[in-house]
Scaffold this active site. Structure first.
Site, PDB file in Angstrom:
ATOM      1  N   SER A 146       0.854  -1.186   0.000  1.00 22.74           N
ATOM      2  CA  SER A 146       0.000   0.000   0.000  1.00 22.74           C
ATOM      3  C   SER A 146       0.891   1.238   0.000  1.00 22.74           C
ATOM      4  O   SER A 146       1.744   1.382   0.865  1.00 22.74           O
ATOM      5  CB  SER A 146      -0.887  -0.053   1.258  1.00 22.74           C
ATOM      6  OG  SER A 146      -1.656   1.111   1.395  1.00 22.74           O
ATOM      7  N   LYS A 172      -1.197  -0.950  -4.390  1.00 24.85           N
ATOM      8  CA  LYS A 172      -2.381  -0.165  -4.007  1.00 24.85           C
ATOM      9  C   LYS A 172      -1.951   1.272  -3.790  1.00 24.85           C
ATOM     10  O   LYS A 172      -0.989   1.528  -3.076  1.00 24.85           O
ATOM     11  CB  LYS A 172      -2.973  -0.760  -2.738  1.00 24.85           C
ATOM     12  CG  LYS A 172      -3.893   0.149  -1.928  1.00 24.85           C
ATOM     13  CD  LYS A 172      -4.672  -0.655  -0.898  1.00 24.85           C
ATOM     14  CE  LYS A 172      -4.855   0.099   0.396  1.00 24.85           C
ATOM     15  NZ  LYS A 172      -5.621  -0.685   1.388  1.00 24.85           N
ATOM     16  N   LYS A 174      -3.067   5.098  -2.533  1.00 25.61           N
ATOM     17  CA  LYS A 174      -4.028   5.925  -1.809  1.00 25.61           C
ATOM     18  C   LYS A 174      -4.392   7.122  -2.679  1.00 25.61           C
ATOM     19  O   LYS A 174      -3.505   7.738  -3.294  1.00 25.61           O
ATOM     20  CB  LYS A 174      -3.401   6.421  -0.501  1.00 25.61           C
ATOM     21  CG  LYS A 174      -3.098   5.301   0.489  1.00 25.61           C
ATOM     22  CD  LYS A 174      -4.385   4.743   1.082  1.00 25.61           C
ATOM     23  CE  LYS A 174      -4.081   3.759   2.192  1.00 25.61           C
ATOM     24  NZ  LYS A 174      -5.322   3.222   2.791  1.00 25.61           N
ATOM     25  N   ASP A 199      -7.294   3.153  -3.300  1.00 20.61           N
ATOM     26  CA  ASP A 199      -8.012   3.183  -2.016  1.00 20.61           C
ATOM     27  C   ASP A 199      -8.287   4.633  -1.640  1.00 20.61           C
ATOM     28  O   ASP A 199      -7.367   5.410  -1.404  1.00 20.61           O
ATOM     29  CB  ASP A 199      -7.169   2.499  -0.927  1.00 20.61           C
ATOM     30  CG  ASP A 199      -7.909   2.388   0.406  1.00 20.61           C
ATOM     31  OD1 ASP A 199      -9.080   2.813   0.487  1.00 20.61           O
ATOM     32  OD2 ASP A 199      -7.304   1.874   1.370  1.00 20.61           O
ATOM     33  N   GLU A 224     -11.189   0.772  -3.709  1.00 21.12           N
ATOM     34  CA  GLU A 224     -11.510   0.504  -2.305  1.00 21.12           C
ATOM     35  C   GLU A 224     -12.144   1.725  -1.640  1.00 21.12           C
ATOM     36  O   GLU A 224     -11.623   2.831  -1.739  1.00 21.12           O
ATOM     37  CB  GLU A 224     -10.201   0.111  -1.586  1.00 21.12           C
ATOM     38  CG  GLU A 224     -10.384  -0.310  -0.134  1.00 21.12           C
ATOM     39  CD  GLU A 224      -9.068  -0.791   0.506  1.00 21.12           C
ATOM     40  OE1 GLU A 224      -8.108  -1.105  -0.242  1.00 21.12           O
ATOM     41  OE2 GLU A 224      -9.005  -0.830   1.732  1.00 21.12           O
ATOM     42  N   ASP A 249     -14.011  -1.506   2.777  1.00 23.70           N
ATOM     43  CA  ASP A 249     -13.120  -1.628   3.933  1.00 23.70           C
ATOM     44  C   ASP A 249     -13.871  -1.054   5.138  1.00 23.70           C
ATOM     45  O   ASP A 249     -14.550  -1.800   5.873  1.00 23.70           O
ATOM     46  CB  ASP A 249     -11.809  -0.873   3.618  1.00 23.70           C
ATOM     47  CG  ASP A 249     -10.842  -0.743   4.782  1.00 23.70           C
ATOM     48  OD1 ASP A 249     -11.187  -1.124   5.905  1.00 23.70           O
ATOM     49  OD2 ASP A 249      -9.711  -0.233   4.581  1.00 23.70           O
ATOM     50  N   LYS A 273     -10.214  -6.635   7.626  1.00 25.10           N
ATOM     51  CA  LYS A 273      -9.197  -6.358   8.640  1.00 25.10           C
ATOM     52  C   LYS A 273      -9.700  -6.967   9.932  1.00 25.10           C
ATOM     53  O   LYS A 273     -10.709  -6.504  10.490  1.00 25.10           O
ATOM     54  CB  LYS A 273      -9.011  -4.848   8.821  1.00 25.10           C
ATOM     55  CG  LYS A 273      -8.311  -4.184   7.655  1.00 25.10           C
ATOM     56  CD  LYS A 273      -8.088  -2.708   7.924  1.00 25.10           C
ATOM     57  CE  LYS A 273      -7.521  -2.056   6.691  1.00 25.10           C
ATOM     58  NZ  LYS A 273      -7.682  -0.595   6.717  1.00 25.10           N
ATOM     59  N   GLY A 301      -4.540  -4.397   6.217  1.00 22.23           N
ATOM     60  CA  GLY A 301      -3.558  -4.183   7.270  1.00 22.23           C
ATOM     61  C   GLY A 301      -3.711  -2.823   7.904  1.00 22.23           C
ATOM     62  O   GLY A 301      -4.326  -1.917   7.338  1.00 22.23           O
TER      63      GLY A 301
HETATM   64  O1  OSB Z   1      -7.331   1.902   4.374  1.00 27.78           O
HETATM   65  O2  OSB Z   1      -6.340   0.055   4.218  1.00 27.78           O
HETATM   66  C1  OSB Z   1      -6.416   1.173   4.718  1.00 27.78           C
HETATM   67  C2  OSB Z   1      -3.408   1.729   7.013  1.00 27.78           C
HETATM   68  C3  OSB Z   1      -3.972   2.456   8.033  1.00 27.78           C
HETATM   69  C4  OSB Z   1      -5.302   2.806   7.937  1.00 27.78           C
HETATM   70  C5  OSB Z   1      -6.061   2.419   6.830  1.00 27.78           C
HETATM   71  C6  OSB Z   1      -5.489   1.648   5.820  1.00 27.78           C
HETATM   72  C7  OSB Z   1      -4.134   1.331   5.897  1.00 27.78           C
HETATM   73  C8  OSB Z   1      -3.399   0.627   4.852  1.00 27.78           C
HETATM   74  C9  OSB Z   1      -2.139  -0.067   5.318  1.00 27.78           C
HETATM   75  O3  OSB Z   1      -3.679   0.686   3.675  1.00 27.78           O
HETATM   76  C10 OSB Z   1      -1.849  -1.374   4.711  1.00 27.78           C
HETATM   77  C11 OSB Z   1      -0.705  -2.034   5.446  1.00 27.78           C
HETATM   78  O4  OSB Z   1      -0.840  -2.353   6.653  1.00 27.78           O
HETATM   79  O5  OSB Z   1       0.342  -2.216   4.827  1.00 27.78           O
HETATM   80 MG    MG Z   2      -8.592   0.798   3.007  1.00 27.43          MG
END
Ligand code: OSB
Ligand code: MG
Length: 383
Positions: A146, A172, A174, A199, A224, A249, A273, A301
């Site tokens: 990510s 992925k 953001k 995401d 996402e 999510d 998660k 995660g």
């Molecule tokens: O939206 O998936 C998410 C981390 C903190 C809060 C929200 C998210 C995330 C990640 C981290 O995308 C993924 C990882 O743990 O590598």
């Molecule tokens: Mg997410």
């Protein structure tokens, strides 16, 4: 199966430096933080758990402060002295406390760890024991990475190139309004064949439907959580307008939410998660919902330490988890982690699941103490 009796529980508020921070549509955390749980049974077995709470209530309404408080005052007292036949008994023992899924998850994880050891099982085998036959672990979890919001598209492309070079098979990104269509087009043009997904962490509204359609021809694995935190209804209005599969999510907190989302056509994929849904008991129920429907599933995660990562990687090795997970190698997150051995990316873009009983990793308590000291130094106003 042997029961365990819970003799003592300690909690540790910790902070660790990140190798690479993760900027999302709602902000950036200065440190990796968590509340850790160390549970000891009557027989002297030790189970560890992690509440991956952050400083700001941005992703979750829980924070370091709320988890510390709710664990200390309500959740830990409810478990002390209890005899647990199965880890799936834990949610009922904690049910008098509403909400606080991340805090509850940390205790349940510690119980899964200790109970697995009491029964001479890996935590993966303990999960499989609570599923129909045919759900044995595969020994490894397929993973991706990510990547946060960066100052420029060029920097993003450089990070992607580095991660692909390390062997990650799914990227992925953001996104947020203003950091989305142009970015996705540029990345797709550079890397025409990679598994790519976006995401949004709830940064858009249904009024953005036409705008979001612009990513529809980029062959994305999924989009996402484009719309509201908790929302299922408006996603059910957006999904039919997109070719791209929506993955939920933030909106999915239980197996009931998962069933509702699929029934309404709000998404085609779920990011599970375990902490967000209050633990592995509820995670197993969501897993079954997805398997029954043939819906793609992956494990998300929260930048976990090796303690949370070990349990998530174990769950991600179950055969119903069909897409690459947000569980990257230790060196994506930390220089020194709280447990050993580190998780290393294998050439086939997997992480191996530890082979020992319980979590199968060794927690380094001197490192936990260092991380506790960093939290106290940075946030001296807190407990
Ligand atoms: O939206 O998936 C998410 C981390 C903190 C809060 C929200 C998210 C995330 C990640 C981290 O995308 C993924 C990882 O743990 O590598
Ligand atoms: Mg997410």
């Amino acid at each position: 199966m042997r029961s365990i009796t819970i003799k003592s529980i300690e909690q540790f508020s910790i902070a660790m430096p990140f190798v690479e921070k993760l900027r999302t549509s709602f902000g950036e955390e200065p440190f990796k933080t968590a509340v850790l749980i160390k549970l000891i049974t009557d027989d002297g077995l030790v189970g560890w758990g992690e509440a991956p709470v952050e400083i700001h209530p941005g992703y979750s309404s829980e924070t370091m402060g709320t988890a510390d408080h709710v664990l200390r005052e309500f959740l830990i007292p409810a478990l002390l002295g209890q005899t647990v036949q199965s880890p799936t008994d834990v949610p009922a023992l904690l049910s008098h406390t509403r909400g606080h899924p991340l805090a509850k998850h940390s205790l349940e994880q510690a119980v899964w760890d200790a109970w697995s050891q009491a029964n001479n099982l890996t935590i993966t085998q303990a999960f499989s024991h609570h599923l129909p036959a045919g759900n044995e672990g595969r020994g490894a979890a397929k993973v991706g990475v990510s990547i946060g919001i960066k100052p420029t598209i060029e920097e993003t492309i450089a990070v992607i190139r580095k991660r692909l070079g390390e062997g990650y098979a799914r990227i992925k990104l953001k996104i947020m309004p203003g950091w989305d269509v142009e970015l996705a087009r540029a990345v797709r043009a550079q890397f025409p064949d990679i598994l790519l997904m976006l995401d949004a962490n709830s940064a858009y509204t249904l009024a953005d439907a036409e705008y979001l359609k612009q990513v529809d021809d980029l062959n994305l694995l999924m989009l996402e959580q484009p719309l509201g935190y908790f929302d299922i209804y408006e996603h059910s209005k957006l999904q039919p307008q997109l070719k791209t599969s929506i993955c939920l999510d933030e909106s999915i907190h239980s197996a009931d939410d998962a069933r509702l989302a699929f029934e309404l056509g709000a998404c085609r994929i779920i990011n599970l998660k375990p902490s967000r849904v209050s633990g592995f008991t509820e995670s197993l129920e969501i897993y079954k919902v997805c398997v029954e429907r043939g819906a793609p599933l992956w494990i998300g995660g929260m930048m976990e330490t090796g303690i949370g990562r070990a349990a998530n990687a174990a769950f991600a090795s179950l055969p119903g988890v069909t897409l690459p997970c947000d569980i990257s190698a230790t060196n994506r997150y930390f220089v020194t982690d709280l447990s050993e051995p580190p998780f290393e990316l294998q050439p086939d873009s997997t992480l191996r699941v530890p082979a020992g009983t319980g979590l199968g990793v060794q927690v380094l308590e001197d490192r936990v103490a260092e991380a506790e000291a960093l939290w106290q130094r940075e946030y001296p106003y807190s407990t």
